[in-house]
Enzyme design. Structure first.
Site, PDB file in Angstrom:
ATOM      1  N   CYS A  44      53.707  90.332  80.887  1.00  0.00           N
ATOM      2  CA  CYS A  44      53.408  91.164  82.059  1.00  0.00           C
ATOM      3  C   CYS A  44      54.722  91.607  82.713  1.00  0.00           C
ATOM      4  O   CYS A  44      55.734  90.925  82.637  1.00  0.00           O
ATOM      5  CB  CYS A  44      52.567  90.377  83.064  1.00  0.00           C
ATOM      6  SG  CYS A  44      52.066  91.390  84.499  1.00  0.00           S
ATOM      7  N   ASP A  46      55.263  91.586  85.717  1.00  0.00           N
ATOM      8  CA  ASP A  46      55.424  90.797  86.942  1.00  0.00           C
ATOM      9  C   ASP A  46      56.827  90.171  87.033  1.00  0.00           C
ATOM     10  O   ASP A  46      57.302  89.547  86.076  1.00  0.00           O
ATOM     11  CB  ASP A  46      54.359  89.693  86.966  1.00  0.00           C
ATOM     12  CG  ASP A  46      54.233  89.031  88.324  1.00  0.00           C
ATOM     13  OD1 ASP A  46      53.175  89.169  88.958  1.00  0.00           O
ATOM     14  OD2 ASP A  46      55.204  88.350  88.745  1.00  0.00           O
ATOM     15  N   ARG A  48      57.867  87.635  88.388  1.00  0.00           N
ATOM     16  CA  ARG A  48      57.944  86.170  88.386  1.00  0.00           C
ATOM     17  C   ARG A  48      57.862  85.565  86.989  1.00  0.00           C
ATOM     18  O   ARG A  48      57.876  84.348  86.836  1.00  0.00           O
ATOM     19  CB  ARG A  48      56.804  85.590  89.249  1.00  0.00           C
ATOM     20  CG  ARG A  48      56.877  86.038  90.703  1.00  0.00           C
ATOM     21  CD  ARG A  48      55.572  85.775  91.421  1.00  0.00           C
ATOM     22  NE  ARG A  48      54.480  86.563  90.844  1.00  0.00           N
ATOM     23  CZ  ARG A  48      53.208  86.487  91.246  1.00  0.00           C
ATOM     24  NH1 ARG A  48      52.872  85.659  92.218  1.00  0.00           N
ATOM     25  NH2 ARG A  48      52.281  87.238  90.680  1.00  0.00           N
ATOM     26  N   HIS A 100      49.718  85.583  82.651  1.00  0.00           N
ATOM     27  CA  HIS A 100      50.013  84.604  83.700  1.00  0.00           C
ATOM     28  C   HIS A 100      48.883  84.554  84.708  1.00  0.00           C
ATOM     29  O   HIS A 100      48.246  85.568  84.994  1.00  0.00           O
ATOM     30  CB  HIS A 100      51.341  84.939  84.399  1.00  0.00           C
ATOM     31  CG  HIS A 100      51.312  86.219  85.178  1.00  0.00           C
ATOM     32  ND1 HIS A 100      51.153  86.249  86.548  1.00  0.00           N
ATOM     33  CD2 HIS A 100      51.381  87.506  84.784  1.00  0.00           C
ATOM     34  CE1 HIS A 100      51.149  87.512  86.954  1.00  0.00           C
ATOM     35  NE2 HIS A 100      51.277  88.297  85.914  1.00  0.00           N
ATOM     36  N   CYS A 103      47.609  87.134  87.903  1.00  0.00           N
ATOM     37  CA  CYS A 103      48.068  88.474  87.505  1.00  0.00           C
ATOM     38  C   CYS A 103      47.375  89.562  88.334  1.00  0.00           C
ATOM     39  O   CYS A 103      46.140  89.657  88.359  1.00  0.00           O
ATOM     40  CB  CYS A 103      47.786  88.693  86.019  1.00  0.00           C
ATOM     41  SG  CYS A 103      48.412  90.274  85.407  1.00  0.00           S
TER      42      CYS A 103
HETATM   43 CO    CO Z   1      50.653  90.252  85.756  1.00  0.00          CO
END
Ligand code: CO
Length: 212
Positions: A44, A46, A48, A100, A103
């Site tokens: 992803c 993302d 993090r 994750h 998400c």
């Molecule tokens: Co995500």
């Protein structure tokens, strides 16, 4: 982004370069000679979930593709190009789809809220909900349902990789290539191996098995 923060990034880079060179003066020379990563990571976007950092991998070890909700959309030229290069030129031995918990993309797919252009990307995740709606709708607890949807989305993307002509051609030519599904816990740092490991097209439904 304020100017101090921006300047700090460039400063951080300078410090990182000296640290690496202090430990090994030929570090960058060696990297410049080429890459032979054993692994393709599809994760992803993302912030993090930094691919290399969470698995302790060094530069040169992981070929990375990231998008919202770690999707394998069979008409996505970007994903297909990364996949083709990884499999046929770099000859990676493993592909890991890493989702994750928490998400935002998967969460958006569970709701009817609209977010603009991205709704059309989220549509692909909604398809995963539709395939698994019996299991998902039977989970009363909303957080548990969300977590399970994240897992099922990863599993679907693993199978979607197996359905591509690129991966099936690799198997046909007896290349060693395994596809795995993981979910990363943003709140714990721990990776859960979903233990979906595919190394041939025999687990695909007949209609997806290409006669190459
Ligand atoms: Co995500």
């Amino acid at each position: 982004m304020n100017q101090n923060y921006y300047n700090q990034l460039l400063q951080n880079n300078k410090e990182w370069v000296s640290t690496k060179l202090n430990a090994d003066s030929t570090y960058f020379e060696k990297l410049a000679n080429g890459q032979q990563p054993p692994l393709l990571w599809i994760g992803c976007a993302d912030s993090r979930v930094p691919a290399n950092e969470i698995i302790g991998a060094q530069p040169g070890e992981v070929f990375v593709h990231r998008n919202i909700a770690n999707m394998v959309v069979h008409s996505d030229m970007n994903m297909l190009s990364v996949l083709d290069y990884a499999v046929n030129v770099l000859e990676v031995k493993h592909i890991i789809v890493c989702g994750h918990y928490g998400c935002g993309g998967v969460n958006a797919a569970m709701s009817s809220n609209t977010f603009g252009l991205i709704d059309n990307w989220i549509r692909h995740i909604k398809d995963v909900y539709r395939f698994h709606h019996r299991e998902l709708d039977s989970i009363q607890d909303e957080k548990q349902r969300f977590d399970r949807f994240v897992e099922l989305n990863v599993i679907e993307q693993v199978y979607d990789l197996a359905k591509t002509s690129i991966v099936q051609n690799a198997w046909k030519s007896a290349k060693t290539l395994s596809i795995h599904g993981w979910v990363y816990g943003v709140g714990s740092g721990v990776i859960k191996d979903l233990e979906v490991n595919i190394a041939s097209n025999s687990s695909l439904e007949e209609v997806y098995r290409l006669k190459i």
